[in-house]
Write a protein that holds these residues in place. Structure first.
Motif, PDB file in Angstrom:
ATOM      1  N   LEU A 223      20.688  57.186  26.271  1.00  0.00           N
ATOM      2  CA  LEU A 223      18.719  57.698  26.499  1.00  0.00           C
ATOM      3  C   LEU A 223      19.151  58.000  28.093  1.00  0.00           C
ATOM      4  CD1 LEU A 223      17.188  55.409  24.233  1.00  0.00           C
ATOM      5  CD2 LEU A 223      17.203  58.017  24.186  1.00  0.00           C
ATOM      6  N   PHE A 224      20.046  57.268  28.212  1.00  0.00           N
ATOM      7  CA  PHE A 224      20.176  57.341  30.106  1.00  0.00           C
ATOM      8  C   PHE A 224      20.786  58.624  30.382  1.00  0.00           C
ATOM      9  CE2 PHE A 224      19.409  52.435  30.278  1.00  0.00           C
ATOM     10  CZ  PHE A 224      18.731  52.876  31.266  1.00  0.00           C
ATOM     11  N   ASP A 225      21.784  59.439  29.319  1.00  0.00           N
ATOM     12  CA  ASP A 225      22.128  60.514  29.797  1.00  0.00           C
ATOM     13  C   ASP A 225      21.104  61.535  29.469  1.00  0.00           C
ATOM     14  OD1 ASP A 225      25.306  59.649  29.672  1.00  0.00           O
ATOM     15  OD2 ASP A 225      24.911  59.916  27.393  1.00  0.00           O
ATOM     16  N   TYR A 226      19.892  61.146  28.466  1.00  0.00           N
ATOM     17  CA  TYR A 226      18.711  62.461  28.287  1.00  0.00           C
ATOM     18  C   TYR A 226      17.919  62.421  29.450  1.00  0.00           C
ATOM     19  CZ  TYR A 226      14.510  63.932  25.932  1.00  0.00           C
ATOM     20  OH  TYR A 226      13.393  63.724  26.097  1.00  0.00           O
ATOM     21  N   ALA A 227      17.807  60.951  29.898  1.00  0.00           N
ATOM     22  CA  ALA A 227      16.764  60.820  31.218  1.00  0.00           C
ATOM     23  C   ALA A 227      17.453  61.178  32.705  1.00  0.00           C
ATOM     24  CB  ALA A 227      16.990  59.447  31.668  1.00  0.00           C
ATOM     25  N   VAL A 228      18.698  61.688  32.741  1.00  0.00           N
ATOM     26  CA  VAL A 228      19.340  62.495  33.680  1.00  0.00           C
ATOM     27  C   VAL A 228      19.154  63.804  33.935  1.00  0.00           C
ATOM     28  CG1 VAL A 228      19.944  60.352  35.186  1.00  0.00           C
ATOM     29  CG2 VAL A 228      21.684  62.291  33.100  1.00  0.00           C
ATOM     30  N   LEU A 229      19.267  63.928  32.733  1.00  0.00           N
ATOM     31  CA  LEU A 229      19.320  65.511  32.395  1.00  0.00           C
ATOM     32  C   LEU A 229      17.725  66.306  32.045  1.00  0.00           C
ATOM     33  CD1 LEU A 229      22.304  66.056  29.957  1.00  0.00           C
ATOM     34  CD2 LEU A 229      21.005  67.567  31.758  1.00  0.00           C
ATOM     35  N   TRP A 230      16.727  65.199  30.953  1.00  0.00           N
ATOM     36  CA  TRP A 230      15.250  65.621  31.870  1.00  0.00           C
ATOM     37  C   TRP A 230      15.242  65.649  32.832  1.00  0.00           C
ATOM     38  CZ3 TRP A 230      10.680  64.588  32.605  1.00  0.00           C
ATOM     39  CH2 TRP A 230       9.720  65.135  31.855  1.00  0.00           C
ATOM     40  N   GLN A 231      15.686  64.614  33.687  1.00  0.00           N
ATOM     41  CA  GLN A 231      14.520  65.130  35.037  1.00  0.00           C
ATOM     42  C   GLN A 231      14.595  66.038  36.089  1.00  0.00           C
ATOM     43  OE1 GLN A 231      14.292  60.275  37.124  1.00  0.00           O
ATOM     44  NE2 GLN A 231      15.940  61.309  37.548  1.00  0.00           N
ATOM     45  N   ALA A 232      16.656  66.573  35.646  1.00  0.00           N
ATOM     46  CA  ALA A 232      16.683  67.581  36.453  1.00  0.00           C
ATOM     47  C   ALA A 232      16.508  69.129  35.932  1.00  0.00           C
ATOM     48  CB  ALA A 232      18.793  67.769  36.861  1.00  0.00           C
ATOM     49  N   GLY A 233      15.745  68.963  34.568  1.00  0.00           N
ATOM     50  CA  GLY A 233      14.508  69.448  34.167  1.00  0.00           C
ATOM     51  C   GLY A 233      15.768  70.628  32.707  1.00  0.00           C
ATOM     52  N   PHE A 234      16.072  69.171  32.496  1.00  0.00           N
ATOM     53  CA  PHE A 234      16.852  70.306  31.390  1.00  0.00           C
ATOM     54  C   PHE A 234      16.121  70.173  30.239  1.00  0.00           C
ATOM     55  CE2 PHE A 234      20.599  70.773  34.352  1.00  0.00           C
ATOM     56  CZ  PHE A 234      21.078  71.701  33.715  1.00  0.00           C
ATOM     57  N   HIS A 235      15.243  70.724  29.388  1.00  0.00           N
ATOM     58  CA  HIS A 235      14.355  70.136  28.184  1.00  0.00           C
ATOM     59  C   HIS A 235      14.782  69.835  27.272  1.00  0.00           C
ATOM     60  CE1 HIS A 235      10.613  69.235  31.804  1.00  0.00           C
ATOM     61  NE2 HIS A 235      11.967  68.638  31.717  1.00  0.00           N
ATOM     62  N   ASN A 236      15.462  71.317  26.951  1.00  0.00           N
ATOM     63  CA  ASN A 236      16.743  71.456  25.558  1.00  0.00           C
ATOM     64  C   ASN A 236      17.655  70.095  24.807  1.00  0.00           C
ATOM     65  OD1 ASN A 236      17.851  72.342  27.733  1.00  0.00           O
ATOM     66  ND2 ASN A 236      19.314  73.991  26.391  1.00  0.00           N
ATOM     67  N   ILE A 237      16.960  69.080  25.085  1.00  0.00           N
ATOM     68  CA  ILE A 237      18.018  68.212  25.116  1.00  0.00           C
ATOM     69  C   ILE A 237      17.474  67.026  24.210  1.00  0.00           C
ATOM     70  CG2 ILE A 237      17.202  66.726  26.765  1.00  0.00           C
ATOM     71  CD1 ILE A 237      19.817  65.913  27.877  1.00  0.00           C
ATOM     72  N   THR A 238      18.870  66.661  23.077  1.00  0.00           N
ATOM     73  CA  THR A 238      18.731  65.813  22.277  1.00  0.00           C
ATOM     74  C   THR A 238      19.443  64.684  22.561  1.00  0.00           C
ATOM     75  OG1 THR A 238      17.446  64.850  20.543  1.00  0.00           O
ATOM     76  CG2 THR A 238      19.178  66.584  20.482  1.00  0.00           C
ATOM     77  N   CYS A 239      19.336  63.261  21.981  1.00  0.00           N
ATOM     78  CA  CYS A 239      19.983  62.252  21.471  1.00  0.00           C
ATOM     79  C   CYS A 239      20.391  61.483  20.687  1.00  0.00           C
ATOM     80  CB  CYS A 239      19.677  61.267  23.254  1.00  0.00           C
ATOM     81  SG  CYS A 239      20.255  59.547  23.287  1.00  0.00           S
ATOM     82  N   ALA A 240      21.977  61.246  19.852  1.00  0.00           N
ATOM     83  CA  ALA A 240      21.967  60.691  18.646  1.00  0.00           C
ATOM     84  C   ALA A 240      22.098  59.176  18.691  1.00  0.00           C
ATOM     85  CB  ALA A 240      23.366  61.717  17.957  1.00  0.00           C
ATOM     86  N   LEU A 241      22.028  59.074  19.880  1.00  0.00           N
ATOM     87  CA  LEU A 241      22.497  57.208  20.239  1.00  0.00           C
ATOM     88  C   LEU A 241      23.573  57.043  19.517  1.00  0.00           C
ATOM     89  CD1 LEU A 241      18.582  56.756  19.325  1.00  0.00           C
ATOM     90  CD2 LEU A 241      19.611  55.513  21.199  1.00  0.00           C
ATOM     91  N   GLY A 242      24.792  57.183  19.988  1.00  0.00           N
ATOM     92  CA  GLY A 242      25.803  57.267  19.604  1.00  0.00           C
ATOM     93  C   GLY A 242      26.620  58.738  19.095  1.00  0.00           C
TER      94      GLY A 242
END
Ligand SMILES: [Zn+2]
Length: 323
Positions: A223-242
């Motif tokens: 989720l911290f990977d998700y967070a920084v990418l979302w913040q950088a403007g990448f909203h086409n993003i998801t996370c599998a938690l592992g």
């Protein structure tokens, strides 16, 4: 379960509430209080999913399916009728409790400088992001009293895993992210195990309803990977938690034509790389297009941004991703 108990369950779980808990968003209001939105059951490009909150019924003009909240749970989670009932009953008990716990944790975040300092250290600061992810903080006390004041018995809190067998708050000094039917807690102290979940399943892909609209989706581990990418403007993003996807997450990725960009950690032991190769192979066997984003050695997306990487540099990695 008899007819009356079924009706009761349906009354207690309004379809619209359940849909919104799965991240579904209405797009257009129709007459009679009805709503249209993208269909969560098929790869929908224009809103064809009709919801009638008054009758608690849905119908999709795209895939032709419709029914009540139980029917929805059957199709959406790919379950048989009895399993869908069990899931909804569990959700009915757990959802309001997790919602209240989330409210408590969110209130705590800005009252604890150590929590804000930790977020900053992980590159998370944008208020819109904290709002979007509903990030909170578990100081380690106060939750039990707060929930018991709202009328929850201690046994319910223990059953949900929010309070341990001694009666203390289970999450201590953890940044908390609400998931569907669970809460992920990241320790801010190196002395405790970093990752914790409540005993329920980890659920589907993170924020999938938003990500699935894009023809190209980036999948990350944490989720911290998700967070920084979302913040950088990448909203086409998801996370599998592992790196290991459960059956539901895998099925979600395959629910429509899209290219999946895998962006796992570039671990020195090669485990992230191995996991992404396996997943790419597995997705390919299901007819999905995949690309692997190669980060500099030893990096994950979070450290890439924290150590000065920016959106333009990451975009360059996306464009040079390996088939
Ligand atoms: Zn549909």
């Amino acid at each position: 379960m008899n007819r009356q108990a079924l009706d009761e369950l349906k009354q207690q779980i309004p379809l619209l509430d359940y849909l919104q808990a799965q991240d579904w968003q209405p797009v257009r209001r129709l007459s009679g209080g009805r709503w249209m939105g993208l269909c969560p059951l098929h790869a929908d490009r224009k809103p064809s999913f009709l919801v009638d909150p008054g009758k608690s019924l849905f119908y999709c003009y795209g895939c032709g399916r419709g029914g009540d909240v139980i029917r929805f749970a059957e199709i959406y989670h790919d379950l048989k009728f009895p399993q869908a009932l069990a899931l909804l009953r569990q959700w009915r008990g757990l959802a309001p409790l997790l919602q209240q716990a989330t409210d408590f944790y969110r209130l705590q975040l800005h009252r604890h400088t150590e929590a804000v300092a930790y977020l900053q250290q992980r590159g998370v600061g944008l208020p819109e992001l904290i709002e979007h992810m509903r990030i909170g903080y578990a100081p380690g006390r106060g939750l039990r009293a707060w929930l018991m004041q709202s009328g929850y018995p201690r046994s319910a809190l223990q059953q949900a895993g929010l309070v341990n067998s001694l009666g203390y708050d289970a999450y201590v000094h953890r940044i908390v992210f609400p998931l569907e039917g669970n809460l992920y807690g990241r320790s801010i102290s190196a002395a405790a195990p970093p990752h914790r979940f409540l005993p329920s399943p980890k659920g589907g892909l993170y924020a999938w309803e938003q990500a699935r609209r894009y023809p190209e989706v980036i999948l990350v581990e944490g989720l911290f990977d998700y967070a920084v990418l979302w913040q950088a403007g990448f909203h086409n993003i998801t996370c599998a938690l592992g790196t290991h996807l459960n059956a539901r997450q895998f099925q979600q990725l395959c629910d429509g034509p899209r290219t999946v960009y895998l962006c796992f950690d570039a671990d020195s032991n090669g485990s992230g790389q191995q996991a992404s190769e396996q997943l790419a192979h597995h997705l390919g066997a299901h007819g999905m297009l995949t690309r692997r984003i190669v980060l500099p050695a030893g990096h994950d997306p979070n450290s890439f941004f924290v150590q000065g990487g920016d959106a333009r540099q990451f975009q360059a990695l996306v464009e040079t991703a390996q088939p």
